[in-house]
Design an enzyme around this catalytic site. Structure first.
Site, PDB file in Angstrom:
ATOM      1  N   GLY A   1       2.165  63.196   7.195  1.00  0.00           N
ATOM      2  CA  GLY A   1       1.114  64.101   6.765  1.00  0.00           C
ATOM      3  C   GLY A   1       0.002  64.150   7.798  1.00  0.00           C
ATOM      4  O   GLY A   1      -0.109  63.284   8.674  1.00  0.00           O
TER       5      GLY A   1
ATOM      6  N   GLU B   1       2.631  52.880   6.951  1.00  0.00           N
ATOM      7  CA  GLU B   1       1.287  53.037   6.401  1.00  0.00           C
ATOM      8  C   GLU B   1       0.448  51.761   6.357  1.00  0.00           C
ATOM      9  O   GLU B   1      -0.788  51.835   6.425  1.00  0.00           O
ATOM     10  CB  GLU B   1       1.377  53.641   4.989  1.00  0.00           C
ATOM     11  CG  GLU B   1       1.762  55.106   4.967  1.00  0.00           C
ATOM     12  CD  GLU B   1       3.240  55.365   5.156  1.00  0.00           C
ATOM     13  OE1 GLU B   1       3.636  56.533   5.303  1.00  0.00           O
ATOM     14  OE2 GLU B   1       4.020  54.383   5.178  1.00  0.00           O
TER      15      GLU B   1
ATOM     16  N   GLY C   1       5.307  61.369   5.536  1.00  0.00           N
ATOM     17  CA  GLY C   1       5.663  62.603   4.850  1.00  0.00           C
ATOM     18  C   GLY C   1       6.979  63.191   5.295  1.00  0.00           C
ATOM     19  O   GLY C   1       7.617  63.942   4.550  1.00  0.00           O
TER      20      GLY C   1
ATOM     21  N   ASP D   1       3.920  56.112   0.571  1.00  0.00           N
ATOM     22  CA  ASP D   1       3.801  57.050  -0.542  1.00  0.00           C
ATOM     23  C   ASP D   1       4.969  58.028  -0.517  1.00  0.00           C
ATOM     24  O   ASP D   1       6.071  57.637  -0.169  1.00  0.00           O
ATOM     25  CB  ASP D   1       2.433  57.752  -0.501  1.00  0.00           C
ATOM     26  CG  ASP D   1       2.239  58.607   0.758  1.00  0.00           C
ATOM     27  OD1 ASP D   1       3.042  58.478   1.707  1.00  0.00           O
ATOM     28  OD2 ASP D   1       1.289  59.415   0.791  1.00  0.00           O
TER      29      ASP D   1
END
Length: 354
Positions: free
Chosen positions: A70, A141, A118, A149
């Site tokens: 992302g 992350e 992402g 996520d």
């Protein structure tokens, strides 16, 4: 002289029986932003209702990767002053991740090159996931003060043994063989055969089903090369079986091996809060009944990240200043159960209606 309009950041087209979604933000390694997420969502809706489309394929333009994740620079720049922008990005992204997982037509992800964050979300939830010799997959992350996520807290607990725990906590990047071992990918196709794969899939009839798509991929797939981590799987299972980061670190110290020492050093460079929160979410994911349950839990935690100083420090060190030297605000002894609960027990509008 008439100026040509710039190419869209997501190119949506049909190639025979295949609906193509081509990420086209090459200068940013195809990193996702809100407009791209919305274009992907629109394409999924369009192809789902089109009887001439047998399957959907997602690829990344350029040779560097499918998607590097992302657009965390955007969240870094807007997060403190305009937190609603970051929250909206995550909301729409997570809903697309869920749609991909439940998509009624075969969804083929070409996980060539860099596939991180992402990028894992728009590929590993698909029904047919292809890796190549260039694949470098990671959920990195914890190195930026965040946590895995995009449904990773559902995916990683389904890896064999504690391999998913290892990947989630360390953020280590892996290649094709280990991605398949982790159940994040299905088939190995060398890049030299990707054009053949594309043409074979495009030639399928519009009535083709998942088994036909699978057979087409198998027709060009090859046996995966040896895994660089295979020799360490037993050690990973031993050391990452605990439910606290402190116990995992102690187990790695007791391992007394180069692998143990390297992994220990890697974990000690990560955000303590991120590791503790990641471990909580992975263990909760192991007990969860669905991807959507995990995405709801992750969304709660992402909202807390918008006020987490370690997230901004991690992004600064990795993306903004690129000094690779984050100064975390918390040590493991500071990460109490109450501190972690501030992320997982937040009220928010539900992503999915039961």
């Amino acid at each position: 002289m008439e100026m040509q309009a710039p190419a869209p950041e997501v190119i949506v087209e049909r190639q025979g029986a295949i609906g193509r979604i081509r990420l086209n933000r090459m200068k940013a390694l195809n990193s996702l932003n809100v407009p791209m997420i919305r274009l992907i969502a629109e394409a999924l809706t369009e192809f789902e209702s089109d009887p001439s489309v047998a399957a959907v394929m997602v690829t990344g333009e350029g040779e560097r990767g499918l998607c590097a994740g992302g657009d965390i620079r955007m969240i870094y720049e807007s997060g403190r002053e305009r937190p609603a922008e970051g929250a909206q990005f995550w909301r729409e992204e997570f809903i697309v991740n869920s749609r991909i997982s439940a998509y009624p037509k075969p969804y083929v992800a070409i996980m060539d090159g860099i596939v991180m964050g992402g990028g894992v979300g728009i590929s590993a939830h698909g029904s047919h996931r292809v890796v190549t010799e260039r694949t470098r997959l990671a959920m990195p992350e914890t190195g930026i003060g965040y946590f895995p996520d995009v449904g990773a807290t559902w995916l990683l607990p389904h890896a064999p043994g504690e391999f998913g725990t290892y990947l989630g906590l360390t953020g280590r990047d892996i290649g094709a063989t280990d991605a398949i071992h982790a159940r994040l990918a299905d088939h190995y196709v060398p890049t030299a055969k990707l054009d053949e794969l594309f043409s074979t899939l495009a030639a399928l009839p519009s009535s083709a089903r998942a088994a036909d798509v699978d057979a087409a991929i198998q027709g060009v797939a090859e046996q995966v090369p040896p895994s660089p981590l295979a020799a360490h799987l037993k050690a990973i299972d031993r050391c990452f079986a605990f439910d606290t980061v402190e116990e995992i670190l102690a187990a790695l110290e007791a391992e007394d091996s180069d692998f143990g020492r390297e992994t220990l050093a890697l974990l000690r460079s990560r955000s303590a809060l991120s590791m503790a929160l990641t471990l909580d979410l992975l263990r909760a994911g192991r007990k969860s009944a669905s991807l959507n349950e995990c995405l709801e839990r992750e969304y709660s935690a992402t909202l807390g990240m918008l006020s987490n100083p370690d997230f901004y420090e991690g992004v600064r060190a990795a993306v903004i200043d690129k000094d690779r030297n984050p100064r975390w605000s918390l040590g493991l002894s500071d990460v109490t159960e109450e501190k972690r609960a501030q992320f997982t027990n937040r009220d928010h509008l539900p992503l999915f209606v039961a």
